[in-house]
Each structure stands twice: as C-alpha cells, then as structure tokens.
Write a protein that holds these residues in place. Structure first.
Motif, short mmCIF file in Angstrom:
data_model
loop_
_atom_site.label_atom_id
_atom_site.label_comp_id
_atom_site.label_asym_id
_atom_site.label_seq_id
_atom_site.Cartn_x
_atom_site.Cartn_y
_atom_site.Cartn_z
N GLN A 114 0.84 -1.19 0.00
CA GLN A 114 0.00 0.00 0.00
C GLN A 114 0.88 1.24 0.00
O GLN A 114 1.88 1.33 0.71
N GLY A 115 0.49 2.21 -0.82
CA GLY A 115 1.29 3.42 -0.94
C GLY A 115 2.27 3.36 -2.08
O GLY A 115 3.01 4.33 -2.31
N TYR A 116 2.33 2.24 -2.78
CA TYR A 116 3.20 2.08 -3.95
C TYR A 116 2.32 1.71 -5.15
O TYR A 116 1.24 1.15 -5.01
N ARG A 117 2.83 1.99 -6.36
CA ARG A 117 2.11 1.63 -7.58
C ARG A 117 3.07 0.87 -8.51
O ARG A 117 4.29 0.96 -8.37
N ASP A 213 11.32 -3.93 2.21
CA ASP A 213 10.12 -4.68 1.88
C ASP A 213 9.13 -4.75 3.04
O ASP A 213 8.10 -5.42 2.94
N ILE A 214 9.47 -4.09 4.18
CA ILE A 214 8.53 -4.08 5.30
C ILE A 214 7.57 -2.91 5.12
O ILE A 214 7.98 -1.76 4.91
N ASN A 215 6.31 -3.18 5.18
CA ASN A 215 5.30 -2.15 5.02
C ASN A 215 5.02 -1.51 6.39
O ASN A 215 4.08 -1.86 7.09
N PHE A 216 5.91 -0.58 6.78
CA PHE A 216 5.78 0.07 8.09
C PHE A 216 4.51 0.90 8.13
O PHE A 216 4.24 1.73 7.26
N ARG A 217 3.70 0.67 9.18
CA ARG A 217 2.46 1.40 9.40
C ARG A 217 2.38 1.83 10.86
O ARG A 217 2.45 0.99 11.76
N GLY A 218 2.26 3.12 11.10
CA GLY A 218 2.12 3.59 12.47
C GLY A 218 3.43 3.64 13.22
O GLY A 218 4.50 3.87 12.65
N TYR A 286 6.77 8.03 28.79
CA TYR A 286 6.94 7.85 30.21
C TYR A 286 7.44 6.45 30.50
O TYR A 286 7.15 5.50 29.78
N ARG A 287 8.19 6.32 31.57
CA ARG A 287 8.79 5.06 32.02
C ARG A 287 9.93 4.62 31.11
O ARG A 287 10.16 3.44 30.88
N ASN A 288 10.65 5.61 30.57
CA ASN A 288 11.95 5.39 29.93
C ASN A 288 11.91 4.49 28.69
O ASN A 288 12.63 3.50 28.61
N TYR A 289 11.10 4.83 27.71
CA TYR A 289 11.22 4.16 26.41
C TYR A 289 10.81 5.13 25.32
O TYR A 289 10.28 6.22 25.58
N TYR A 290 11.07 4.74 24.06
CA TYR A 290 10.80 5.58 22.91
C TYR A 290 9.98 4.79 21.89
O TYR A 290 10.05 3.57 21.83
N VAL A 291 9.23 5.53 21.08
CA VAL A 291 8.51 4.93 19.96
C VAL A 291 8.94 5.66 18.69
O VAL A 291 9.29 6.85 18.73
N TYR A 292 8.92 4.92 17.56
CA TYR A 292 9.43 5.42 16.29
C TYR A 292 8.39 5.23 15.20
O TYR A 292 7.74 4.18 15.13
N LYS A 293 8.26 6.24 14.36
CA LYS A 293 7.41 6.12 13.19
C LYS A 293 8.32 5.83 11.99
O LYS A 293 8.76 6.73 11.28
N PHE A 294 8.62 4.54 11.81
CA PHE A 294 9.57 4.14 10.79
C PHE A 294 8.97 4.28 9.39
O PHE A 294 7.75 4.17 9.20
N VAL A 295 9.85 4.52 8.42
CA VAL A 295 9.48 4.50 7.01
C VAL A 295 10.44 3.55 6.30
O VAL A 295 11.59 3.36 6.73
N SER A 296 9.98 2.95 5.23
CA SER A 296 10.82 2.00 4.50
C SER A 296 11.98 2.73 3.85
O SER A 296 11.80 3.80 3.26
#
Length: 650
Positions: A114-117, A213-218, A286-296
């Motif tokens: 998704q997001g590719y043609r 080739d990973i379809n990163f979402r969110g 909070y509580r010492n961690y991070y989240v990432y919005k990865f892109v291919s």
C-alpha cells in the motif's frame, strides 16, 4: 515523492558513473541540479543501457540481478585504484537492480505494498500523495514518506511536529492513528507495534536483512528479547544489525516535553553517514522508552538498528533517566531537582515532564510539612519555596562548627494510586558560618582640644561601628577621618546579617590594634583575647554571645602613628551548645566550639602627643605598669632611665 526522493538517492548512487563518462566536476554539479539528469538516470537504469544502480558491494544486488564489477578511473595518478559495483536486473525482470520484479507476476500490482504503484519499467514505486491533484492534506502541509504521507500543522515548531487527523488538529505529542479501523488523534506511546528481531542488535554480525520490503504502518517500539531498547545515536559499523548498511539516528532522542520530533537517519558503510535516508518521527514516552514512526528505506540492504547497550535503560526506576556521555556506555541516573540556595529562601524546581513520566502528580506535592504545598509553574518546571528558618515547613538544621546545613524534602504522590507511598526528593543547602567584614574608613589618632569623630563603614554581611557615646546610639559618619583623644574610650559595636537570628549568636573572639591595616600583623595589642577582656579595668565587653550583635568599650592608647582596630568573630549555634565564654582573670575558656570569622577592621586612627603632669606625694611610689598604661611613648624612656619619679623632668 516517488520521483524526487527516489531520484535523489539514485543520483547519489550514480556519482561514480558520471565520473566514468569523464564529466568535469562543474559539469557534474550542473547536471545534478537539472531535471534532465533525472530522466537520464531513469533511462540509464531501466532501458536499453541497463547500467543498473551503483552500490557498495555485490551483496546489495537482488537475487535476480547481475553484479558488474568495474574499475573507476581517477583523476589523480597517485590515488589508490578502486572498483565500482553495479546491480542490473536480469532479462525478464524489471527494477533498479537492488530490487527486481517479475512482470508476469507483478503486472497486476499484487507485488506492491500500500502506498506504492506498479511501473512496467521500474517495478514498485512510491505514490507521492502530496502531488496528487486532490491533495489529501489541504489546507494543511503534506509531508510525503515512502509508502505513506503525513498531514502537518502549518508553521510547526522546530522541535515538535504536530499532526492533522482529517479536519482535527491533534494535540502536541499525538498522531492520527488507526484504532479499530477508525483514524483518530491518539498518543503513540499507548498505540504502537513491537519490533523484536534479534538480528537488529548492534552486536549482531551478519548481512542480508532489509527493511525496504517491510510495510511500516504507524508507530513501533523496539525490543531485544523481552527488554525494551532504543536506536543507536552513534555510528554503527557496516555488516552489523543483520544488514549491509545499518541505520542509526543522527540526533539525540527527544525529551519528554518535546512531544513528537523529526530525526535524521544515516546508513553506515565505508563512512558513518554514507547513505542519508528519509527522516523518521520519534517520541519519548513515560517510564523510559521511545517509539518510532519508521518508514521504508529507499533501497536494500538497509535496516534499523537496536542498540544492545541501551538494555540497561529498561532497569531505570521511575525517578531515573538513562544517560550516556559517549553514546556507548549507558547508566540510570536520578533526575535531580534544581536547587537555589538563597540568603533568605530555599527554592526547589522539579521537571513537570519527569514527574508525569514517573507517574507522579505534581499538584499533590508538598514539603516535609504537608501544609506547605504552594508551587509555581515556570518553563516546564514546578517550583517550591521555603524560608530559611529552622522548623519552617519541616526544615532541619545541623551545624558542625564550619557550616550550617538546612534540609527538607519534596514529597510527590502517584497519579493513579491514592494510598501509595510518595516519592521523596530530599534537598539540602549548606551555608558557611565564616563571615568577613572590615570598616571601610581608616581612623587616625590625634590629640585635639575638642571631641574626636570616628568614621564607620559597613560590609554586606558583617559590620563594625564606632559610636560617640556609651549608649551606642550615635555612630560616627562614614567616609571621614577620625581623630580621638589618647586615653578616651572607644565604643565599638559589631553586627552580623544572618537569616536565622533565633539560632545563631555572634561571639567576640579576639579584638586587637596594629599599626597596619592587616589583621595578620604580628605586632599587636590585644583588647579582647580568647573571648575575654585582656584588662578588665580598661576593657568592658557589654554584649557578646547573646544575639547577632556585640558591643565593647576600651581605652585608646597611642604608641603608633596610626592605629587599626581588628576583631575576629564567630557564629555559634546556641541551641546545640553553650556559647558564652567562661573568663577567669585575663584568660578564658570557651564552652562551645564556634567558627572564627574573617576579621573586621577599623583604621587607621591617628593621634598627637599631649603633655601629662603627674601630681602626688613626693614619696608616694607609683608602679611602672600603671605609668606605662597612661603615658606617651617618650615618657617610657624617661622612667626607665630615672632613679625615681622626682628625677623625671616633666
């Protein structure tokens, strides 16, 4: 973005190919900025020329591609020879050589995420939603990413990214996230997917894995096993993290108060940042961690790294943060509050973001005395204030002879638990008991016929005054020379500026005169020594060791052209031990251990001689010690050379 971004990296990878065609550096630079080059490179990569994509090694090529190795011609004859690797899809396949597609299988577009043609020449290419006629983010700012896009609030802060969700502007720190099939503003720290691959560890040696080739979402949170980790903030060697070119953050992770930020991504190979990739979004939770919005990533083989050294961060308590000076060795460190030790108040500041990150409610905080809970919010900090007085809001005071230590604690309670014990943030302010002050005005002894005047000056913390009378009510004005009659009384008052007058008293340790302004002059005459008068007949200590003021009077003698008066003081905690000296005749014994302060000084005092006639019975003897106390210096020599008082020529 599938045109501009893809070609940008395609151009980077073809720099060496341009050199092969003998373009000058200026020609190459001009071509790099032209749209014609974009078309040239696409044609070169996907049509009859089939030169493919220049890469760092053949391992990067797709299984259905051929790797061509060729020598690169260098302008400098003394340069080391090097080789170029080019990936080209084999016959019957299309693509850039790094990724090759079978048109028979993929012609329907089933090979594209998704997001590719589908492109019959290039294979799967990114859809640039932001360039479509029906712009999905209008009137907001559209940010295209590989396989997706972001709608951003216009004029966003340089440190924080703010998203749009349809017509709704998401609060800072939230993103438009699909939850149960419905997109809404939500906190990515609470809505994320787990990325847990052992081969992503920075100490894992291996190649071949690829995130293209990973379809990163969110949003994603990284784990190694059951331990939460974070991306490295440093250069990572090639052929680690299970891939050829490991990817790492070029900037430090954000703070809790930053919300969502954008961070650069680099892929390492022969140099630390040989391949710049599309930036990603990051948020501290909070509580010492991070989240990432990865892109291919644009090509294979690139993969996001997980820093194995940050596994220790998962052990940090709620009141701690994970820190590192070299980005290799990490440790848990308590988030120390900011402390301002003022002369009259103590101020403590706690980071609101850190409190909330630890699950604490800043509004529940109070000092040791729970009645003292007033606070003020300033620039993300919650400030508390307490007066510098023993017992106030639970203050405790300890003295050791050199310093006074004022201590208290800030107690903060959890957000979601009423009966949990509060988290304590103890703090202490240390104040030295030594005080230094001197009179600003020199005193000059003189023998006038009228009354003399003494000038007085005061320092900020301690002062010494010279008074006209024994009532200590009329100090001499400052800034004027002082002349006193030899044999007249000096009325001296000492005052110390101390914020806790109920706890400390000032003690007169030593007072003496010298012929120079230095209190270290070895030639001195003691008026008070060891807290007691040197001669009780001529020296009277009227107040000492009872408050922050002290007073004494003494007879002024000549002998020096200039006289300087010095006093050494000390502060004594009268609640912990006795402070008043026990004097016996000319010596004393101090009951309490007190701290000597730097001396206060008055001087110089000038004086002039005046003839003195002694009248008495001719045969009534007068002792030499009494005469020495009252006569000017030239009389001393006369008495020493005469056989009796009758022989003295007055």
């Amino acid at each position: 973005m599938h045109v501009i971004t893809t070609n940008k990296y395609f151009i980077d990878s073809h720099m060496m190919s341009l050199e092969k065609y003998k373009f000058s550096s200026s020609q190459v630079e001009a071509m790099m900025t032209s749209e014609a080059l974009l078309l040239l490179l696409f044609i070169q990569a996907s049509t009859g020329d089939r030169s493919g994509t220049v890469v760092t090694s053949c391992e990067t090529c797709d299984d259905q591609a051929t790797c061509l190795v060729s020598s690169v011609e260098l302008e400098r004859v003394d340069a080391f020879p090097t080789r170029s690797f080019t990936c080209t899809c084999q016959d019957g396949f299309v693509g850039n050589g790094i990724t090759c597609y079978d048109p028979k299988i993929c012609e329907s577009g089933s090979c594209c995420h998704q997001g590719y043609r589908w492109s019959s020449i290039l294979g799967c290419v990114d859809v640039d939603e932001c360039s479509l006629p029906d712009q999905p983010c209008a009137p907001q700012v559209c940010e295209n990413t590989p396989g997706s896009f972001n709608c951003l609030v216009p004029n966003v802060d340089l440190h924080s990214v703010q998203f749009m969700c349809g017509d709704t502007e998401c609060p800072v720190g939230q993103d438009c996230i699909s939850i149960g099939g419905t997109s809404r503003c939500a906190d990515p720290c609470q809505h994320y997917s787990v990325l847990n691959d052992t081969w992503r560890a920075t100490n894992y040696r291996g190649i071949g894995n690829c995130d293209k080739d990973i379809n990163f979402r969110g949003w994603y949170r990284m784990f190694l096993g059951d331990t939460s980790v974070q991306m490295p903030e440093r250069c990572v060697q090639k052929h680690t993290c299970g891939t050829n070119s490991p990817m790492w953050l070029t900037d430090p992770h954000p703070q809790l108060s930053d919300g969502v930020v954008q961070r650069g991504i680099c892929g390492s190979y022969d140099s630390c940042c040989q391949y710049k990739q599309t930036p990603i979004h990051v948020k501290a939770c909070y509580r010492n961690y991070y989240v990432y919005k990865f892109v291919s990533p644009t090509y294979c083989t690139f993969a996001y790294c997980a820093d194995v050294n940050t596994m220790v961060c998962a052990t940090c308590r709620n009141d701690q943060t994970c820190v590192s000076e070299d980005k290799i060795n990490w440790r848990c460190e308590r988030k120390a509050p900011e402390l301002v030790c003022g002369r009259s108040v103590l101020q403590v500041g706690l980071s609101r973001a850190h409190l909330e990150g630890a699950g604490l409610n800043a509004t529940t905080a109070h000092l040791a005395d729970r009645r003292c809970s007033a606070h003020e919010d300033r620039n993300g900090m919650v400030w508390y204030q307490v007066e510098r007085r023993e017992g106030h809001c639970g203050n405790t005071v300890k003295t050791n002879g050199t310093h006074a230590v004022y201590s208290n604690s800030i107690l903060v309670y959890p957000v979601d638990a009423r009966n949990d014990s509060p988290l304590s943030f103890p703090f202490s302010c240390i104040y030295p008991l030594e005080i230094e002050s001197s009179l600003d005005v020199p005193i000059r002894p003189h023998l006038p016929t009228d009354n003399a005047v003494v000038a007085v000056g005061a320092k900020a913390r301690a002062s010494m005054f010279l008074y006209r009378n024994s009532n200590y009510t009329e100090p001499y004005p400052a800034g004027q020379a002082v002349t006193l009659l030899v044999g007249s009384s000096l009325h001296v008052g000492v005052s110390v500026d101390e914020s806790d007058p109920e706890l400390f008293v000032v003690v007169l340790d030593d007072c003496f005169t010298t012929e120079s302004p230095s209190p270290d002059n070895l030639l001195r005459y003691y008026i008070i020594q060891d807290s007691c008068p040197s001669n009780r007949t001529h020296v009277t200590v009227e107040e000492s060791a009872s408050s922050l003021q002290a007073r004494f009077s003494a007879v002024l003698y000549g002998g020096y052209r200039y006289v300087f008066l010095h006093c050494r003081l000390s502060l004594c905690n009268h609640r912990s031990s006795p402070c008043s000296p026990v004097c016996s005749r000319r010596r004393s014994r101090s009951v309490a251990k007190s701290v000597s302060l730097n001396p206060l000084t008055i001087g110089p005092i000038t004086w002039a001689q005046k003839n003195v006639i002694i009248v008495g019975p001719p045969h009534n003897p007068i002792t030499l010690s009494s005469a020495l106390f009252y006569f000017p210096l030239h009389f001393v020599y006369a008495l020493c050379s005469a056989r009796s008082l009758d022989e003295v020529n007055v």
